[in-house]
Design a protein around this motif. Sequence first.
Motif, PDB file in Angstrom:
ATOM      1  N   GLY A 146      -9.431  10.168   9.271  1.00 37.05           N
ATOM      2  CA  GLY A 146      -9.320  11.599   9.128  1.00 37.05           C
ATOM      3  C   GLY A 146      -8.779  12.156   7.988  1.00 37.05           C
ATOM      4  O   GLY A 146      -8.880  11.524   6.808  1.00 37.05           O
ATOM      5  N   VAL A 147      -7.750  13.321   8.289  1.00 36.71           N
ATOM      6  CA  VAL A 147      -7.079  13.747   7.283  1.00 36.71           C
ATOM      7  C   VAL A 147      -5.958  12.609   6.470  1.00 36.71           C
ATOM      8  O   VAL A 147      -5.591  13.176   5.356  1.00 36.71           O
ATOM      9  N   GLN A 148      -5.694  11.526   6.986  1.00 35.70           N
ATOM     10  CA  GLN A 148      -4.963  10.612   6.403  1.00 35.70           C
ATOM     11  C   GLN A 148      -5.212  10.312   5.140  1.00 35.70           C
ATOM     12  O   GLN A 148      -4.575  10.175   4.069  1.00 35.70           O
ATOM     13  N   ASP A 149      -6.706  10.168   5.049  1.00 40.88           N
ATOM     14  CA  ASP A 149      -7.262   9.731   3.627  1.00 40.88           C
ATOM     15  C   ASP A 149      -8.819  10.122   3.893  1.00 40.88           C
ATOM     16  O   ASP A 149      -9.775   9.274   4.020  1.00 40.88           O
ATOM     17  N   PRO A 150      -8.961  11.294   3.528  1.00 42.91           N
ATOM     18  CA  PRO A 150     -10.319  11.853   3.558  1.00 42.91           C
ATOM     19  C   PRO A 150     -11.500  10.919   2.751  1.00 42.91           C
ATOM     20  O   PRO A 150     -11.389  10.510   1.577  1.00 42.91           O
ATOM     21  N   PHE A 151     -12.539  10.506   3.452  1.00 43.96           N
ATOM     22  CA  PHE A 151     -13.595   9.883   2.958  1.00 43.96           C
ATOM     23  C   PHE A 151     -13.111   8.193   2.665  1.00 43.96           C
ATOM     24  O   PHE A 151     -13.813   7.593   2.138  1.00 43.96           O
ATOM     25  N   GLY A 152     -11.820   7.812   2.972  1.00 47.08           N
ATOM     26  CA  GLY A 152     -11.314   6.748   2.592  1.00 47.08           C
ATOM     27  C   GLY A 152     -11.201   6.399   1.079  1.00 47.08           C
ATOM     28  O   GLY A 152     -11.149   5.178   0.771  1.00 47.08           O
ATOM     29  N   MET A 192     -16.584   9.611  10.818  1.00 43.81           N
ATOM     30  CA  MET A 192     -17.743   9.295  10.244  1.00 43.81           C
ATOM     31  C   MET A 192     -18.184   9.573   8.866  1.00 43.81           C
ATOM     32  O   MET A 192     -18.671   8.666   8.232  1.00 43.81           O
ATOM     33  N   GLU A 193     -17.525  10.592   8.303  1.00 43.30           N
ATOM     34  CA  GLU A 193     -17.614  10.816   7.008  1.00 43.30           C
ATOM     35  C   GLU A 193     -16.786   9.668   6.098  1.00 43.30           C
ATOM     36  O   GLU A 193     -17.348   9.230   5.388  1.00 43.30           O
ATOM     37  N   ALA A 194     -15.579   9.158   6.597  1.00 38.39           N
ATOM     38  CA  ALA A 194     -14.910   8.150   5.952  1.00 38.39           C
ATOM     39  C   ALA A 194     -15.810   6.874   6.224  1.00 38.39           C
ATOM     40  O   ALA A 194     -15.653   6.156   5.194  1.00 38.39           O
ATOM     41  N   ALA A 195     -16.447   6.564   7.072  1.00 38.95           N
ATOM     42  CA  ALA A 195     -17.395   5.545   7.251  1.00 38.95           C
ATOM     43  C   ALA A 195     -18.433   5.368   6.671  1.00 38.95           C
ATOM     44  O   ALA A 195     -18.716   4.304   6.059  1.00 38.95           O
ATOM     45  N   VAL A 196     -19.114   6.668   6.193  1.00 35.32           N
ATOM     46  CA  VAL A 196     -20.433   6.484   5.436  1.00 35.32           C
ATOM     47  C   VAL A 196     -19.932   6.235   3.965  1.00 35.32           C
ATOM     48  O   VAL A 196     -20.674   5.451   3.316  1.00 35.32           O
ATOM     49  N   VAL A 197     -18.841   6.958   3.599  1.00 34.50           N
ATOM     50  CA  VAL A 197     -18.462   6.902   2.362  1.00 34.50           C
ATOM     51  C   VAL A 197     -17.761   5.466   1.944  1.00 34.50           C
ATOM     52  O   VAL A 197     -18.295   4.630   0.923  1.00 34.50           O
ATOM     53  N   THR A 198     -17.160   4.675   3.109  1.00 33.41           N
ATOM     54  CA  THR A 198     -16.841   3.256   2.715  1.00 33.41           C
ATOM     55  C   THR A 198     -18.142   2.368   2.614  1.00 33.41           C
ATOM     56  O   THR A 198     -17.901   1.430   2.141  1.00 33.41           O
ATOM     57  N   ALA A 199     -19.252   2.722   3.577  1.00 30.51           N
ATOM     58  CA  ALA A 199     -20.245   1.695   3.537  1.00 30.51           C
ATOM     59  C   ALA A 199     -20.634   1.991   2.272  1.00 30.51           C
ATOM     60  O   ALA A 199     -21.266   1.005   1.723  1.00 30.51           O
ATOM     61  N   GLY A 242     -26.763  14.553   9.986  1.00 31.01           N
ATOM     62  CA  GLY A 242     -27.105  15.514   8.929  1.00 31.01           C
ATOM     63  C   GLY A 242     -25.821  16.307   8.773  1.00 31.01           C
ATOM     64  O   GLY A 242     -25.677  16.707   7.628  1.00 31.01           O
ATOM     65  N   ILE A 243     -24.864  16.649   9.611  1.00 30.77           N
ATOM     66  CA  ILE A 243     -23.668  17.480   9.165  1.00 30.77           C
ATOM     67  C   ILE A 243     -22.874  16.429   8.557  1.00 30.77           C
ATOM     68  O   ILE A 243     -22.370  16.827   7.286  1.00 30.77           O
ATOM     69  N   THR A 244     -22.880  15.186   8.871  1.00 32.36           N
ATOM     70  CA  THR A 244     -21.938  13.984   7.967  1.00 32.36           C
ATOM     71  C   THR A 244     -22.592  14.012   6.580  1.00 32.36           C
ATOM     72  O   THR A 244     -21.812  13.936   5.592  1.00 32.36           O
ATOM     73  N   ALA A 245     -24.017  13.976   6.633  1.00 37.36           N
ATOM     74  CA  ALA A 245     -24.521  13.668   5.317  1.00 37.36           C
ATOM     75  C   ALA A 245     -24.341  14.842   4.421  1.00 37.36           C
ATOM     76  O   ALA A 245     -23.972  14.834   3.152  1.00 37.36           O
ATOM     77  N   VAL A 246     -24.344  16.072   4.581  1.00 45.06           N
ATOM     78  CA  VAL A 246     -24.136  17.383   3.789  1.00 45.06           C
ATOM     79  C   VAL A 246     -22.580  17.377   3.533  1.00 45.06           C
ATOM     80  O   VAL A 246     -22.601  17.872   2.516  1.00 45.06           O
ATOM     81  N   ASN A 247     -21.823  17.149   4.384  1.00 40.90           N
ATOM     82  CA  ASN A 247     -20.400  17.151   3.928  1.00 40.90           C
ATOM     83  C   ASN A 247     -19.899  16.303   2.942  1.00 40.90           C
ATOM     84  O   ASN A 247     -19.375  16.341   2.342  1.00 40.90           O
TER      85      ASN A 247
END
Length: 623
Positions: A347-353, A450-457, A478-483
Amino acid sequence: MVCKKGDTPFSSKIAGSGSYTMDASLPYSLSWNGMAAGTGVVISGGAYGVNTDDLTDFAATLNSAADWLEDALDLALACLAEVRSLANRPVVFTSLNPDDPLGLRSDTKSGPMFPGDARSRVNAYTFVERINAEAALTTLTSGAGSLDDAVSSLRTLATDVISAGTTYTDAESAANGDWVSVPRLLSWGMSSLGAIPGATELGTVVAAISVLTMNGVVGPDGFEDILQGMQMVVADPMLDDWVNTDLMVLIGLAVWAQQAKTGLESTTVEAYIGQVVAELDPAISRVLPDQVQVGSRRVNTSFLTPMQRVAYYLAVRAEQFGENQYGAPTGVTVTPHGGSSVTVPTGVQDPFGLKTAVPAVAAAGMLPPSSGNAPQPGTAADVIRYCADMKGRDDDVSSGVVSILRTDHADGTTSWLVAVPGTTDWGSGDTNPQDLLTNLQAVSGRPSDMEAAVVTAMRQAGIAPEDKVGLYGHSQGGITAVNVAADPAVNRQFNITNVLTAGSPTAGADLPDNVNALHLENTGDAVPALDAAATPRTRTRTVVTIDTHSSGFDGYPHAPQIYADAVDGIGGNPQIDQWTEELAGITGASEDGAQTTEIVFDITRDSTESPWEQMARKTGKRG
């Protein structure tokens, strides 16, 4: 469609789009060969649009032009009548002077008429001119190409333009729909729950969830998760008034929306949630900090929409509730099938990792080589079906899943499609981050696992800054994708060019102009309305509103398969056709020499020991 030339060529934003800008976001109906019977599709947004005010003005201009031509016709008819009246006046042909047959030497201009007088010659010319004038005026006032014909054509065109405006307005009404009033929903809730005299709040919640379960809104496996979520709401002093007054409305709304028989479910849910948010926002705004974390940035809380503020508060409360149930989250572990795991802070500790080092395992050869048999989806329906199939192949409900398709093209370039499924866990904070907690975080803009996971992937897959990337998500995905696509920090690292969402509440995301987005929303699907606002319609965001309540499709309209079937073969709209062409360019569909590799990632939320586990461990030690 009515298109307007723009000052800035749209082609500078999206290749092949032409120099057009959108006149308005009013929708219009679309049909295509092979469209499912009973399905209605309305398009709004994108580079092509219709402004019904402009159509009304255009029709008025056409009618004004017809009025002017009609006046000209009246004058021409009057002239014709005058010319024809000359036929009743005799033309004097006097005998000519043999010494001056043309009367050229005659200078007598008054007095009696003499042979050879110039006035005799003028009378002869007048006769010829009258004949020519009559012929010209007759052509001008009647028959094909006449003033009368032009007046009739302009009147008909004006009528057609007015009719077109009415058609678009009707399409807008069909897209927006009507909505069921709150009193009707209250009645629904009362009849659904029945009378529960003297029941405690928690007892009412249990009864409410029982109604939801009996009506198929909540599956038996989700009863406990929903109960925990309801407990969180009931225990919150900021929300108890709403629970006491509106819980039955909410239950009635959920049961009614699940039946999806009217095509009005989405607008009704949006209207109801909008009312609730307006009531809750003032009190919640007072307890939120002045600034909050939204994606990679700190922003003033006042900049958020009322829905985002309420969702932000609920997300923080859900995080606290999740810690009590499952332990404090410590990170997100992303594991490619056949590769090594990477863990980034939560989460907020490291947005998007993005601050955590992540090796590109695919580029380092740590993944199996491509078999060449991975799918190459070429249409929106293909992408939806692929993602649903990929999710169906994953039978581990304790973790989430994301897929990335890598396409190596014959020209040496590489492009990528990232597919993110929707919610699979209705708890808040367990090991599977595709849960209710992520839903609340995503709608509010608060960084999610999930946002962090997608960008990390994406980083693990080895996506280079210049590679084109498309993102797809269903529901929560879809919310994750647009964010992800909307965040400036992510955009500095990746070249995200296309987004597809199906059944997702995406109104809160502000996508940059370099992202060409296609949003699919079913009028009977309540999920896209859960952010209490309409998805923005811009030059680069096109919304396809689908009404399937008369189509005979089997199942709730939120299902990926229904979205895929509803838009199968969609085409005929320039923006959609362009988006489809760009998708095929990303996935290599029907492209000679293109080879696609599928990389599937398991996503797990890590956490500390929960209070219950600590208690059990201590009790065990004592034993």
